[in-house]
Design a protein around this motif. Structure first.
Motif, PDB file in Angstrom:
ATOM      1  N   GLN A   1      -2.862 -31.604  10.088  1.00 29.55           N
ATOM      2  CA  GLN A   1      -3.653 -32.170  11.189  1.00 29.55           C
ATOM      3  C   GLN A   1      -3.180 -31.724  12.569  1.00 29.55           C
ATOM      4  N   VAL A   2      -2.083 -30.956  12.618  1.00 28.78           N
ATOM      5  CA  VAL A   2      -1.600 -30.428  13.896  1.00 28.78           C
ATOM      6  C   VAL A   2      -2.462 -29.215  14.234  1.00 28.78           C
ATOM      7  N   SER A   3      -3.238 -29.328  15.295  1.00 31.75           N
ATOM      8  CA  SER A   3      -4.236 -28.291  15.591  1.00 31.75           C
ATOM      9  C   SER A   3      -3.754 -27.216  16.568  1.00 31.75           C
ATOM     10  N   HIS A   4      -2.527 -27.333  17.063  1.00 34.61           N
ATOM     11  CA  HIS A   4      -2.020 -26.356  18.025  1.00 34.61           C
ATOM     12  C   HIS A   4      -2.120 -24.945  17.433  1.00 34.61           C
ATOM     13  N   HIS A   5      -2.494 -23.955  18.266  1.00 35.71           N
ATOM     14  CA  HIS A   5      -2.741 -22.615  17.734  1.00 35.71           C
ATOM     15  C   HIS A   5      -1.485 -21.985  17.133  1.00 35.71           C
ATOM     16  N   ARG A   6      -0.294 -22.342  17.636  1.00 37.06           N
ATOM     17  CA  ARG A   6       0.932 -21.776  17.065  1.00 37.06           C
ATOM     18  C   ARG A   6       1.258 -22.397  15.706  1.00 37.06           C
TER      19      ARG A   6
ATOM     20  N   GLY B   1       9.483 -34.304   9.239  1.00 35.48           N
ATOM     21  CA  GLY B   1       9.005 -34.831  10.523  1.00 35.48           C
ATOM     22  C   GLY B   1       8.515 -33.724  11.438  1.00 35.48           C
ATOM     23  N   PRO B   2       8.022 -34.112  12.617  1.00 35.65           N
ATOM     24  CA  PRO B   2       7.418 -33.134  13.538  1.00 35.65           C
ATOM     25  C   PRO B   2       8.465 -32.173  14.106  1.00 35.65           C
ATOM     26  N   ILE B   3       8.006 -30.966  14.430  1.00 33.44           N
ATOM     27  CA  ILE B   3       8.877 -29.987  15.061  1.00 33.44           C
ATOM     28  C   ILE B   3       8.236 -29.533  16.366  1.00 33.44           C
ATOM     29  N   ASN B   4       9.027 -28.895  17.186  1.00 35.01           N
ATOM     30  CA  ASN B   4       8.563 -28.427  18.483  1.00 35.01           C
ATOM     31  C   ASN B   4       7.722 -27.162  18.299  1.00 35.01           C
TER      32      ASN B   4
ATOM     33  N   VAL C   1      11.455 -20.387  16.272  1.00 38.31           N
ATOM     34  CA  VAL C   1      12.478 -20.369  15.215  1.00 38.31           C
ATOM     35  C   VAL C   1      12.235 -21.503  14.223  1.00 38.31           C
ATOM     36  N   GLU C   2      11.962 -22.711  14.761  1.00 36.05           N
ATOM     37  CA  GLU C   2      11.703 -23.861  13.885  1.00 36.05           C
ATOM     38  C   GLU C   2      10.442 -23.651  13.051  1.00 36.05           C
ATOM     39  N   LEU C   3       9.407 -23.090  13.669  1.00 36.08           N
ATOM     40  CA  LEU C   3       8.161 -22.822  12.940  1.00 36.08           C
ATOM     41  C   LEU C   3       8.393 -21.840  11.792  1.00 36.08           C
TER      42      LEU C   3
ATOM     43  N   LYS D   1       0.758 -36.744   0.428  1.00 38.11           N
ATOM     44  CA  LYS D   1       0.149 -37.832   1.212  1.00 38.11           C
ATOM     45  C   LYS D   1       0.973 -38.174   2.453  1.00 38.11           C
ATOM     46  N   ASN D   2       2.303 -38.172   2.300  1.00 31.11           N
ATOM     47  CA  ASN D   2       3.155 -38.684   3.381  1.00 31.11           C
ATOM     48  C   ASN D   2       3.520 -37.646   4.441  1.00 31.11           C
ATOM     49  N   GLN D   3       3.553 -36.367   4.059  1.00 29.54           N
ATOM     50  CA  GLN D   3       3.964 -35.364   5.050  1.00 29.54           C
ATOM     51  C   GLN D   3       2.969 -34.209   5.193  1.00 29.54           C
TER      52      GLN D   3
END
Length: 806
Positions: free
Chosen positions: A484-489, A438-441, A446-448, A476-478
């Motif tokens: 698709q997360v485009s944030h630069h970090r 699932g998504p992370i902050n 640290v999570e990244l 396909k599912n994850q």
């Protein structure tokens, strides 16, 4: 050479030879070269470098000339060999004193003495070792003891490297005679160092540490190479067991000494040397190492995977410990045979020790720690990503880099442990994956970093996880969502996910998902981050180079992806990166073949510029040649439009008079042959570059077969014109070649002549008539094999089944 009279002349010449003025330097070097074979010259050099009043540079040069002379003139059978009388005098003079004040010169003299020892010790120089031991033990001062110990080490190192059976026995005799002395010397200097460091006497501690280091180097060579069955020697095994205690003591000393100090640097060097003793002994004597397995694993695992190592370990030490664990885990001598009854007792004993150590909790802790601590990208790596993205993206992790660098070392250890204990570690890794679902902050670094590390582990262990991961569903599912997360970090995860897909492509990835992957690649090739784009290109190569690749699935994306690849090639600036992108482009062209024609216009225009810019970078030029090979094959007959660029490239690459041919020849010959294969007709320029062939045939290298293919191609393309221009020189080359090559090579020559006779019977017979008598004599004498293409087991003309020549 009169030694007394010559000393001043040689001294003056050596002084001139140290000059920066070439008009003074060159004549001096020539004069010294002439004196090399003169009797007495080396005695003069000995007197000069032993005179501490003279200029350091002059003495240094005298040592170097003496050292080079040993290689050339010391052996009895050497041309202009030194006389036995002079060698006796020189040997005595080399060990009269050990008081050289200059470190660099002292090291060179020690190496010089070792070179002589390699040739003369112990037979012609039996007094060397006793004098060295006496000087080490009873030296008048610290300097004399150190220089004698330095020489003792270099002599031991050189003698241990000899590999003939008789030399090995001599070294083993030496080792058994001096091992006790070496152990007591090491133990004495070690204790002295520990006392001095506790007393905060850093100057004295440094001197003792230097002697500890040298005596340990001696012991390393004696222990590893001096005993055929070291496990039967109590002193050897006692020393090896003591290594662990000494290592702990030295690591504790790290807490007392500031990082960056000279003493800390020497201390770390000594710690690494202790680990090298263990690693070398394990490599050369795996069975003798079995009693040390338990101690080694307990020591390495505690310092690398538990809090014990906090504050005292450093990167190179961690690498050495991991290599020790890896070698024990992977060693075939520590595994039982498939049929347990066939196992040797020592194999079963080692396996039993390993099984008892690698319990479920221990393996779980090692696995989690490797991923969650050692796989995390470091601050230095993240800084490199930002400041030098190309170096980060193409950082070398192949070959033997795992022996010296932390990241490849941790990854190789992870793979070896996972391979051997996958049943235990698979649930651990899958649990780590599940925890990151699932998504992370994106604001939480640290999570990244943790997600990046876990995905790295899943990619490395792809083959081991085949039965446990449904990668298609995960993709396909994850994974698609992660991309698709485009944030630069989030570029860390985008880069890692596309890398991860590349690792699984050849393991488990449905063919009908390929179009979806090409869309992902098309998107990421336009990512704002250069590292992501380079990693995407690498995954593209793995995708198109895979057995499951289908051209028809890729064609709808070919134009866009190829255009983006070309843009990337232009954007990157480092040679290694351009090479990497060129390899991807080459692979794409090779797989789609002629269907690349509509899209290569820009690349064709750019390659001449890149070739010119890479004049000083031959490996990049090799990559360009490989690209041109696939480009010519893809363009077919249309490749004639490339001739203004292509033919000069072939000309340079295959010209043995030009230095670049050392790097470019093999690829250049392949390009030459492919160009001829796809040529619709011969051109004067294409014909002209055959002038390079005579010199190539003279080389008689492994490229000879390709040379013959090129000759055949010319014969098929334009037999008359080719033979009129080159048959005479070709015939001469073949005559010379037949004398030096194997039967198989001679047959290849005759096949070329056969083709010439077939494509142009009259001209071919006339041009090669001077070759035929020698060939026929060779065939009759059984020296030359049958040139026919048939699988004929006999030599013409004896073969009744072969009609060749009848």
């Amino acid at each position: 050479m009169d030694i007394d009279g010559a000393s001043s002349v040689v001294l003056k010449t050596l002084t001139h030879a140290t000059s920066q003025d070439t008009t003074v330097l060159k004549p001096a070097e020539e004069q010294l070269r002439q004196w090399e074979t003169q009797p007495g010259f080396y005695s003069v050099l000995l007197n000069i470098f032993n005179n501490h009043m003279l200029d350091v540079n002059v003495r240094w040069l005298a040592v170097l000339y003496f050292k080079n002379g040993i290689d050339r003139y010391w052996r009895r059978v050497a041309p202009n060999a030194l006389s036995e009388e002079e060698k006796t005098t020189l040997r005595a003079g080399l060990i009269t004193n050990f008081n050289e004040p200059v470190n660099q010169i002292a090291t060179q003299i020690a190496v010089l003495i070792a070179k002589v020892a390699r040739l003369d010790c112990p037979r012609q120089w039996p007094e060397l070792i006793p004098i060295l031991l006496e000087s080490v033990l009873k030296g008048q001062d610290a300097l004399q003891q150190h220089r004698a110990l330095l020489t003792f080490y270099h002599v031991t190192k050189t003698l241990s490297s000899k590999r003939l059976a008789q030399d090995k026995r001599l070294f083993q005799d030496l080792a058994s005679g001096i091992y006790s002395f070496a152990c007591s010397m090491w133990s004495h200097h070690t204790d002295l160092f520990l006392q001095q460091i506790c007393a905060r006497d850093e100057t004295a501690a440094m001197a003792s540490l230097e002697k500890t280091l040298l005596s340990l180097k001696v012991l390393r060579k004696l222990t590893v190479h001096g005993f055929q069955e070291p496990q039967q020697n109590m002193e050897v095994m006692g020393f090896l067991n003591a290594v662990f205690e000494r290592l702990k003591q030295f690591l504790d000393c790290c807490r007392q000494i500031d990082t960056g100090s000279t003493c800390r640097e020497k201390l770390e060097k000594t710690i690494i040397l202790y680990t090298k003793v263990l690693l070398d002994f394990l490599e050369y004597h795996p069975c003798a190492f079995i009693p040390l397995i338990q101690c080694s694993l307990e020591f390495a695992v505690s310092y690398v995977f538990t809090p014990v190592g906090e504050g005292v370990t450093f990167e190179r030490f961690i690498v050495q410990c991991m290599n020790l664990i890896k070698m024990i885990v992977k060693n075939d001598a520590y595994k039982p045979a498939k049929n347990i009854e066939d196992s040797k007792p020592e194999n079963l004993e080692a396996h039993k020790i390993k099984t008892a150590f690698f319990t479920h909790p221990t393996l779980t802790e090692i696995g989690r720690r490797l991923v969650s601590h050692y796989f995390l990208l470091t601050e230095e790596e993240l800084t490199m990503w930002e400041e030098d993205p190309e170096s980060f993206a193409v950082e070398e992790t192949g070959g033997d880099s795992w022996k010296y660098s932390l990241r490849p070392c941790t990854e190789v250890l992870f793979l070896d442990i996972f391979h051997n204990y996958g049943q235990t570690l698979t649930p651990v890794l899958l649990d780590m994956v599940q925890n990151l679902h699932g998504p992370i902050n994106v604001e939480n670094p640290v999570e990244l970093l943790m997600k990046d590390a876990v995905f790295n582990a899943v990619g490395l262990a792809a083959f081991e996880l085949f039965d446990n991961v449904d990668f298609d569903q995960w993709f396909k599912n994850q994974l698609l969502g992660e991309l698709q997360v485009s944030h630069h970090r989030y570029k860390l995860i985008r880069r890692r996910v596309i890398w991860l897909i590349g690792q699984w492509i050849s393991v488990k990835f449905k063919s009908d998902l390929r179009p979806l992957l090409y869309e992902v690649i098309l998107s990421l090739m336009q990512d704002p981050d250069l590292v992501v784009r380079i990693e995407t290109a690498t995954t593209l190569k793995l995708t198109v180079d895979d057995f499951e690749f289908r051209t028809e699935q890729f064609l709808p994306y070919l134009e866009s992806i190829f255009g983006l690849l070309f843009q990337l090639l232009q954007q990157v600036t480092e040679c290694d990166t351009k090479m990497q992108v060129l390899h991807v482009i080459s692979c794409v062209i090779e797989r789609v073949n002629t269907q690349i024609k509509p899209y290569v216009g820009c690349l064709v225009q750019y390659l001449p510029l890149l070739w010119k810019q890479s004049e000083e970078h031959n490996m990049l030029r090799c990559a360009i040649l490989t690209t041109l090979v696939h480009l010519v094959q893809g363009l077919g007959a249309e490749s004639k439009n490339l001739y203004p660029f292509l033919l000069p490239v072939i000309q340079l690459s295959t010209d043995v008079s030009k230095p670049p041919h050392v790097y470019l020849l093999e690829d250049g010959l392949e390009l030459w042959y492919v160009t001829l294969e796809n040529s619709p007709a011969i051109t004067p320029e294409l014909l002209r570059i055959f002038q390079n062939m005579s010199a190539l045939l003279e080389l008689s290298t492994e490229n000879l077969r390709t040379c013959f293919q090129i000759v055949n191609a010319y014969l098929y393309l334009s037999p008359t014109e080719f033979l009129q221009n080159y048959a005479e020189s070709l015939c001469q080359s073949f005559c010379d070649l037949l004398k030096d090559i194997t039967n198989e090579g001679q047959v290849q020559v005759l096949k070329v002549v056969e083709i010439a006779l077939k494509v142009s019977p009259i001209l071919g017979a006339h041009m090669f008539q001077s070759l035929l008598p020698a060939v026929l004599r060779g065939v009759v004498n059984g020296e030359v094999g049958c040139p026919s293409n048939r699988s004929c087991a006999h030599n013409y003309p004896q073969s009744e089944s072969c009609n060749y020549g009848k």
